[in-house]
Design a protein around this motif. Structure first.
Motif, short mmCIF file in Angstrom:
data_model
loop_
_atom_site.label_atom_id
_atom_site.label_comp_id
_atom_site.label_asym_id
_atom_site.label_seq_id
_atom_site.Cartn_x
_atom_site.Cartn_y
_atom_site.Cartn_z
N UNK A 187 0.82 -1.22 0.00
CA UNK A 187 0.00 0.00 0.00
C UNK A 187 0.85 1.26 0.00
N UNK A 188 2.10 1.16 0.45
CA UNK A 188 2.98 2.33 0.53
C UNK A 188 4.07 2.33 -0.54
N UNK A 189 3.88 1.50 -1.53
CA UNK A 189 4.89 1.38 -2.59
C UNK A 189 4.27 1.78 -3.94
N UNK A 190 4.50 2.99 -4.41
CA UNK A 190 3.92 3.43 -5.69
C UNK A 190 4.32 2.54 -6.87
N UNK A 191 5.55 2.00 -6.84
CA UNK A 191 5.99 1.15 -7.94
C UNK A 191 5.19 -0.15 -8.00
N UNK A 192 4.83 -0.69 -6.83
CA UNK A 192 3.97 -1.87 -6.82
C UNK A 192 2.64 -1.55 -7.48
N UNK A 193 2.06 -0.41 -7.12
CA UNK A 193 0.75 -0.04 -7.65
C UNK A 193 0.79 0.15 -9.16
#
Length: 255
Positions: free
Chosen positions: A185-191
């Motif tokens: 949830x805190x990783x923009x790259x994951x999203x």
């Protein structure tokens, strides 16, 4: 384009020691012990980790590879799933699929990152450990093998005592889930990666694999590089060639 991502709010119980109390608090367990429909079909599910079964029990959701999902989606209903975990010595439980495959309903917190997409809604018929010795001849079958002895499986689980269950691991598995939720949830790259994968998956839910998609992306990138180089004027190519050789000479050639 906004993706249709089903929200699964986190749910953590203070204790998993009292089976009756746990079954009242987790919605997918509300119909435990329901009667077996002999017209249905049974499949073996070989989960890679306890984490994924933990999520399936708490949130009533399951998914697999595109090929397996298609097989389950086309099977004669009702479809029952006999769960075990690889390298464990017992079956974990039996679930029943409640829905058609939902290619736009995604759970983001499986143990493996960006590997499983889409979902079935499921409810649990039994959650209890049953030894492989009590249902012989099937535990080494490959994942999503159709089983012919559905009635035997159901009867064996029904007769088994409600003693040992996967719930003894749930406090630790909750900690693992919390960490994955926080990290993702805190990783923009994951999203970004997750949204990219599901946008492709939703167009071809029964023919998608991350590995194949990544190979195609790499091939496209290499082709674009090739096109870029060979579509330039010859003088530009010469300059690039000489520039590279000059750097090479400066770095490696001995005087």
């Amino acid at each position: 384009m906004q993706q249709n991502i089903t929200i699964f709010p986190p749910k953590y119980l203070e204790s998993y020691e009292e089976f009756e109390e746990v079954s009242k608090q987790l919605e997918p367990l509300k119909n435990l012990g329901q009667e077996y429909d002999p017209e249905g079909t049974f499949y073996l599910i070989r989960a890679p980790t306890r984490d994924n079964v933990h999520r399936a029990i708490k949130y009533g959701v399951w998914t697999s590879s595109s090929r397996n999902n298609q097989k389950l989606n086309e099977a004669k209903a009702p479809v029952y799933l006999l769960f075990n975990v690889i390298q464990q010595s017992s079956y974990i439980g039996v679930a029943k699929i409640k829905s058609q495959f939902q290619e736009k309903s995604h759970f983001k917190y499986w143990c493996e990152e960006n590997k499983w997409f889409g979902s079935f809604s499921i409810e649990w018929v039994f959650v209890k450990d049953v030894s492989y010795n009590d249902i012989k001849g099937i535990h080494e079958s490959i994942d999503c093998t159709q089983l012919k002895n559905g009635q035997e499986i159901y009867d064996t689980f029904k007769a088994a005592p409600q003693k040992s269950t996967i719930f003894r691991f749930f406090k630790d598995l909750d900690v693992s889930e919390q960490k994955k939720r926080k990290d993702r949830d805190n990783n923009p790259q994951f999203e970004i990666a997750f949204n990219e994968y599901i946008s492709v998956f939703e167009q071809m839910p029964f023919n998608f694999s991350v590995a194949s998609y990544q190979r195609k992306k790499q091939q496209q990138y290499e082709y674009m590089q090739y096109q870029y180089y060979y579509q330039q004027p010859w003088t530009v190519q010469q300059n690039q060639f000489y520039s590279y050789n000059k750097k090479y000479d400066t770095k490696y050639r001995r005087n």
